[in-house]
Design a protein around this motif. Structure first.
Motif, PDB file in Angstrom:
ATOM      1  N   GLY A 218      -1.774  27.549 -22.668  1.00 47.86           N
ATOM      2  CA  GLY A 218      -1.648  26.197 -21.786  1.00 47.86           C
ATOM      3  C   GLY A 218      -1.177  26.776 -20.624  1.00 47.86           C
ATOM      4  O   GLY A 218      -1.102  25.818 -19.830  1.00 47.86           O
ATOM      5  N   LEU A 219      -0.159  27.250 -20.155  1.00 48.33           N
ATOM      6  CA  LEU A 219       0.716  27.396 -19.304  1.00 48.33           C
ATOM      7  C   LEU A 219      -0.009  27.706 -18.293  1.00 48.33           C
ATOM      8  O   LEU A 219      -0.868  28.276 -17.014  1.00 48.33           O
ATOM      9  CB  LEU A 219       1.700  28.132 -19.529  1.00 48.33           C
ATOM     10  CG  LEU A 219       2.923  27.158 -20.190  1.00 48.33           C
ATOM     11  CD1 LEU A 219       4.504  28.590 -19.882  1.00 48.33           C
ATOM     12  CD2 LEU A 219       3.522  25.976 -19.370  1.00 48.33           C
TER      13      LEU A 219
ATOM     14  N   GLU B 108      -3.803  28.058 -18.915  1.00 47.07           N
ATOM     15  CA  GLU B 108      -4.547  26.872 -18.690  1.00 47.07           C
ATOM     16  C   GLU B 108      -4.379  26.429 -17.094  1.00 47.07           C
ATOM     17  O   GLU B 108      -5.017  25.782 -16.168  1.00 47.07           O
ATOM     18  CB  GLU B 108      -5.265  26.045 -19.465  1.00 47.07           C
ATOM     19  CG  GLU B 108      -5.902  27.428 -20.393  1.00 47.07           C
ATOM     20  CD  GLU B 108      -6.029  26.075 -21.519  1.00 47.07           C
ATOM     21  OE1 GLU B 108      -5.140  25.084 -22.156  1.00 47.07           O
ATOM     22  OE2 GLU B 108      -7.303  26.568 -23.028  1.00 47.07           O
ATOM     23  N   ALA B 109      -2.888  26.048 -16.641  1.00 50.71           N
ATOM     24  CA  ALA B 109      -2.608  24.746 -15.966  1.00 50.71           C
ATOM     25  C   ALA B 109      -2.461  25.743 -14.544  1.00 50.71           C
ATOM     26  O   ALA B 109      -2.269  25.425 -13.241  1.00 50.71           O
ATOM     27  CB  ALA B 109      -0.729  24.040 -16.183  1.00 50.71           C
TER      28      ALA B 109
END
Lengths: 250, 246
Positions: free
Chosen positions: B125-126, B128-129
């Motif tokens: 997720g990081l 992707e962020a």
């Protein structure tokens, strides 16, 4: 050949498909979003809502069909992907703040690296948006020192610091404790007032009623129904939408 | 009992040996790290042409004793005339560089495994962020993935540093006077193995424990803030419209 043009809607998807192995996550999505429009996407889990919005900034690659964002066709061309990501902000269900940076550094990172702002300029931008989400007093803290609701507000501010034309929100309140949902929803409602294009996956039907221009109901990788919120909530046309609404509203 | 005068006499020579041990360790760890980073990325790559060779390299190195690797480089390579005739022969003839090459290649495999694991630990997720914010692949690695992977890798890497320092004692088998080599020489002069080896052991112990302590301090400093144990969650924070922050 010009890779981006300025015609048509802000987001135009046609016949978009996406598979994960043998599972068809999106089965021919057609969706056109106008500038400034607020869209709420809802539907049962596994219906492809998140996959759909993750295709808009190519965090997920679609397999078939075409997606045009701000006039840029999203394909393998890296320049187009970069252009699109500069104009599209995203807020995730699990916040995804960078844990090794302070709140302020989280917000300054992309404006400095991607927009080329100087540190002082980026800090001004960051502080102004942190103020807007009412968390500027926590700027020096690390994400782990904040509550879930505060973290999500920081994530919203971080996305806003890039001054995006389009904001994608992927179930922004689903990972929050119930008492923190409201502060994040209030922030989102305020955001909607700015005239930014918003596409939000959420089950918060109150938010949809208050803010959405259009509600899109998805099931099994397809758009089953769409319409103005009042019409959708009062008289859903399909049985699937009625079943879904009876589950989330009661 | 212990003859302290022998220990005191041997001490200066042992310290010289420790200097050699230090030089070897630093160069081995540097070479190991330089090779380990690309190796770790290759190991995590999707393409079989990248992760295949990297995995095989790590597997082979881990499956062979380090002492044998030192022998292969020092005694083995000199057997080939093209090595003897090459511009690199001064390096492969020199036991100092042979130990660095053999143990550097060895350390690279273990370090690559540690780094590859740490890189995989960084939440998707990081990344992707970072992508969603418009950061390029290199920017994402530099600002997000690598800083977090370093924090995750440090405890295991500390262990690798200590193992490498101790492994440099193998240098004594190919004529180098590192700490172990110097100790053996002292023993043959004094016939007091107990005193001399104990002193050498004490020096090794001081080097490894102080280094381990330093790395732990570094680790604590790096993870300050984001690994905060006492999460200070404000219980009640009403959202008051119109009241500016100060």
């Amino acid at each position: 050949m010009e890779s981006c043009s300025s015609e048509g809607g802000t987001v135009v998807m046609s016949a978009v498909t996406k598979r994960f192995g043998s599972f068809a996550a999106l089965k021919g999505i057609g969706l056109s979003v106008d500038r400034g429009e607020k869209i709420v996407i809802c539907g049962p889990s596994g219906s492809g809502k998140s996959t759909l919005i993750r295709c808009i900034n190519r965090i997920e690659k679609h397999d078939g069909g075409s997606i045009v964002v701000e006039g840029c066709l999203l394909d393998h061309r890296l320049t187009n992907i970069d252009k699109v990501r500069r104009e599209v902000g995203m807020v995730f269900q699990s916040f995804n703040l960078f844990p090794h940076m302070t709140v302020l550094e989280n917000c300054m990172l992309a404006p400095m690296l991607v927009r080329g702002l100087k540190a002082a300029e980026a800090e001004d931008v960051a502080i102004s948006y942190l103020r807007r989400v009412r968390i500027a007093d926590q700027a020096a803290k690390y994400p782990s020192q904040l509550s879930g609701g505060q973290q999500q507000r920081v994530a919203i501010a971080r996305a806003m610091c890039m001054k995006p034309k389009i904001m994608l929100l992927d179930e922004p309140t689903s990972a929050l404790d119930p008492e923190m949902v409201k502060e994040v929803l209030n922030t989102m409602i305020e955001l909607a007032g700015d005239g930014m294009t918003m596409i939000c996956v959420t089950h918060e039907m109150g938010f949809a009623r208050q803010v959405a221009d259009r509600v899109i109901f998805m099931d099994e990788g397809a758009i089953v129904e769409e319409g103005a919120p009042e019409q959708f909530f009062r008289q859903p046309k399909t049985q699937r939408a009625r079943d879904f609404l009876s589950q989330v509203l009661h | 009992m212990l003859d302290f005068s022998i220990m005191a006499d041997a001490f200066p020579n042992l310290l010289k040996g420790a200097g050699m041990t230090g030089r070897l360790s630093i160069l081995i760890l540097l070479l190991g790290m330089m090779l380990a980073v690309p190796l770790a990325y290759a190991r995590n790559a999707q393409s079989i042409w990248l992760h295949g060779p990297a995995s095989i390299y790590i597997l082979v190195i881990r499956g062979i004793p380090s002492l044998l690797q030192v022998f292969i480089v020092y005694y083995g390579l000199g057997q080939f005339s093209f090595v003897r005739n090459s511009a690199l022969w001064p390096i492969f003839r020199d036991p100092f560089w042979c130990v660095i090459i053999a143990l550097g290649l060895n350390s690279a495999a273990y370090t690559a495994e540690i780094i590859a694991g740490a890189l995989r630990q960084v939440p998707k997720g990081l990344v992707e962020a970072a992508q969603a914010l418009g950061l390029s692949w290199f920017q994402t690695q530099r600002k997000v993935t690598i800083p977090l992977a370093v924090r995750a890798a440090l405890p295991a890497y500390e262990n690798e540093v200590i193992l490498t320092i101790k492994a440099t004692s193998l240098a004594s088998t190919i004529t180098l006077l590192d700490l172990t080599g110097a100790a053996r020489l002292e023993v043959s002069n004094t016939f007091a193995p107990y005193e001399v080896f104990l002193t050498a052991g004490a020096i090794y112990f001081c080097i490894t424990t102080s280094l381990s302590w330093l790395l732990r301090r570094f680790e604590v400093r790096l993870s300050a803030g984001h690994r905060n144990e006492e999460r200070r969650v404000k219980e009640f924070q009403p959202v008051l419209p119109g009241i500016p922050d100060h």
